[in-house]
Design a protein around this motif. Structure first.
Motif, PDB file in Angstrom:
ATOM      1  N   GLY A 235     -22.302  -9.841  -1.621  1.00  0.00           N
ATOM      2  CA  GLY A 235     -21.815 -11.070  -2.235  1.00  0.00           C
ATOM      3  C   GLY A 235     -22.178 -11.144  -3.706  1.00  0.00           C
ATOM      4  N   ARG A 236     -23.408 -10.779  -4.040  1.00  0.00           N
ATOM      5  CA  ARG A 236     -23.847 -10.806  -5.438  1.00  0.00           C
ATOM      6  C   ARG A 236     -23.024  -9.855  -6.292  1.00  0.00           C
ATOM      7  NH1 ARG A 236     -29.007 -10.598  -3.151  1.00  0.00           N
ATOM      8  NH2 ARG A 236     -29.265  -8.441  -3.901  1.00  0.00           N
ATOM      9  N   ALA A 237     -22.646  -8.720  -5.729  1.00  0.00           N
ATOM     10  CA  ALA A 237     -21.849  -7.754  -6.492  1.00  0.00           C
ATOM     11  C   ALA A 237     -20.501  -8.343  -6.904  1.00  0.00           C
ATOM     12  CB  ALA A 237     -21.643  -6.482  -5.677  1.00  0.00           C
ATOM     13  N   VAL A 238     -19.871  -9.084  -5.990  1.00  0.00           N
ATOM     14  CA  VAL A 238     -18.593  -9.726  -6.311  1.00  0.00           C
ATOM     15  C   VAL A 238     -18.781 -10.766  -7.403  1.00  0.00           C
ATOM     16  CG1 VAL A 238     -16.757 -11.201  -5.390  1.00  0.00           C
ATOM     17  CG2 VAL A 238     -17.629  -9.297  -4.016  1.00  0.00           C
ATOM     18  N   LEU A 239     -19.807 -11.565  -7.295  1.00  0.00           N
ATOM     19  CA  LEU A 239     -20.050 -12.630  -8.262  1.00  0.00           C
ATOM     20  C   LEU A 239     -20.406 -12.070  -9.632  1.00  0.00           C
ATOM     21  CD1 LEU A 239     -22.015 -14.816  -5.745  1.00  0.00           C
ATOM     22  CD2 LEU A 239     -19.910 -15.549  -6.895  1.00  0.00           C
ATOM     23  N   THR A 240     -21.204 -11.017  -9.662  1.00  0.00           N
ATOM     24  CA  THR A 240     -21.569 -10.397 -10.945  1.00  0.00           C
ATOM     25  C   THR A 240     -20.353  -9.799 -11.623  1.00  0.00           C
ATOM     26  OG1 THR A 240     -23.810  -9.916 -10.149  1.00  0.00           O
ATOM     27  CG2 THR A 240     -23.012  -8.636 -12.015  1.00  0.00           C
ATOM     28  N   ALA A 241     -19.488  -9.164 -10.850  1.00  0.00           N
ATOM     29  CA  ALA A 241     -18.274  -8.569 -11.411  1.00  0.00           C
ATOM     30  C   ALA A 241     -17.372  -9.647 -12.020  1.00  0.00           C
ATOM     31  CB  ALA A 241     -17.525  -7.785 -10.349  1.00  0.00           C
ATOM     32  N   ALA A 242     -17.442 -10.848 -11.488  1.00  0.00           N
ATOM     33  CA  ALA A 242     -16.622 -11.952 -11.995  1.00  0.00           C
ATOM     34  C   ALA A 242     -17.212 -12.591 -13.255  1.00  0.00           C
ATOM     35  CB  ALA A 242     -16.446 -13.018 -10.921  1.00  0.00           C
ATOM     36  N   GLY A 243     -18.433 -12.183 -13.625  1.00  0.00           N
ATOM     37  CA  GLY A 243     -19.053 -12.715 -14.829  1.00  0.00           C
ATOM     38  C   GLY A 243     -20.130 -13.748 -14.604  1.00  0.00           C
ATOM     39  N   PHE A 244     -20.451 -14.056 -13.342  1.00  0.00           N
ATOM     40  CA  PHE A 244     -21.539 -14.993 -13.068  1.00  0.00           C
ATOM     41  C   PHE A 244     -22.882 -14.335 -13.370  1.00  0.00           C
ATOM     42  CE2 PHE A 244     -18.160 -16.796 -10.398  1.00  0.00           C
ATOM     43  CZ  PHE A 244     -18.288 -18.141 -10.695  1.00  0.00           C
ATOM     44  N   GLN A 245     -23.849 -15.171 -13.699  1.00  0.00           N
ATOM     45  CA  GLN A 245     -25.191 -14.701 -14.005  1.00  0.00           C
ATOM     46  C   GLN A 245     -26.117 -14.926 -12.799  1.00  0.00           C
ATOM     47  OE1 GLN A 245     -26.453 -16.767 -17.597  1.00  0.00           O
ATOM     48  NE2 GLN A 245     -24.321 -16.853 -18.248  1.00  0.00           N
ATOM     49  N   ALA A 246     -27.115 -14.074 -12.681  1.00  0.00           N
ATOM     50  CA  ALA A 246     -28.106 -14.256 -11.621  1.00  0.00           C
ATOM     51  C   ALA A 246     -28.955 -15.485 -11.935  1.00  0.00           C
ATOM     52  CB  ALA A 246     -29.000 -13.022 -11.523  1.00  0.00           C
ATOM     53  N   PRO A 247     -29.378 -16.222 -10.898  1.00  0.00           N
ATOM     54  CA  PRO A 247     -30.195 -17.422 -11.144  1.00  0.00           C
ATOM     55  C   PRO A 247     -31.602 -17.057 -11.618  1.00  0.00           C
ATOM     56  CG  PRO A 247     -29.992 -16.994  -8.801  1.00  0.00           C
ATOM     57  CD  PRO A 247     -29.083 -16.020  -9.478  1.00  0.00           C
TER      58      PRO A 247
END
Length: 247
Positions: A235-247
């Protein structure tokens, strides 16, 4: 009660919740509009891992979603673009446990491809004749925009106030405005049509995104499994690829 932008994803995998319960059936996820691409992909991946599961996604502004949940709309999971909107759900007793921050997001100025107005920062949005779209302040992207504009000491009157970030972005894509303050992830998703202009004050208006399973979830095992999947490495991989930052 109006439920907007419901998208059903047909499932084909197999699985159980982390606690051992079955996850088959429908998992209804209420998610901030800025999560549209990411959660659509995550929903598909989740279904591939859980046989017989169908993920139904309801994307809208976080304030509207929180109101729907508190009014009794059937949902299993809530993912908000701001802690403030999540708090209205938790304070009403509608969360199953404590929300967890799973990503962060920042604003950019979205302008038409090629930046014809030469926008270089927030101050340029206040120039005469520059038409700007903002989110309404009760929406997370609107609250973040107000924080950033105040930090830059920029006063402007938008030509439109939209109820979610996709509404503001669409005004740029349609050529109805010269610029909009939107999330970096939304500008990235629309890179074929818009240019993203970074500005320093965005660091003063970072939005934390919390997620939680809901107390009256029709599919509680599925809800917990979906939250766990969003927070997993895949899930984190998808979100990171979209440009979201880790909390």
């Amino acid at each position: 009660m109006a439920i907007t932008a419901l998208v059903a994803l047909a499932g084909c995998g197999a699985g159980t919740a982390a606690g051992g319960g079955p996850t088959d059936g429908t998992v209804t996820v209420f998610a901030a509009a800025s999560l549209t691409e990411s959660f659509t992909r995550i929903g598909q991946d989740f279904e591939a891992a859980h046989r017989g599961t169908t993920v139904v996604l309801n994307f809208a502004g976080s304030a509207a979603l929180a109101a729907q949940i508190n009014q009794g709309a059937p949902a299993d999971v809530f993912a908000s673009a701001a802690t403030r909107n999540m708090a209205t759900v938790t304070e009403a007793g509608n969360a199953d446990g404590d929300p967890v921050i799973f990503v962060r997001n920042q604003l950019v100025v979205a302008v038409p491809k090629g930046n014809p107005r030469g926008v270089a920062g927030l101050a340029d949005l206040a120039r005469p004749g520059v038409k700007v779209a903002l989110c309404a302040e009760q929406v997370p992207c609107g609250a973040a925009a107000r924080t950033a504009l105040d930090a830059a000491s920029v006063a402007l009157t938008p030509v439109t106030l939209e109820q979610d970030v996709r509404g503001a972005l669409s005004k740029v894509r349609l050529g109805e405005v010269d610029a909009a303050l939107v999330y970096r992830t939304d500008a990235l998703a629309a890179a074929a049509d818009v240019t993203a202009v970074e500005f320093g004050e965005s660091a003063r208006a970072v939005n934390d995104y919390p997620i939680v399973a809901l107390r009256d979830a029709p599919n509680p095992d599925g809800a917990r499994a979906f939250v766990a999947y969003v927070r997993s490495e895949r899930g984190r991989a998808v979100l990171t690829a979209a440009g979201f930052q880790a909390p």
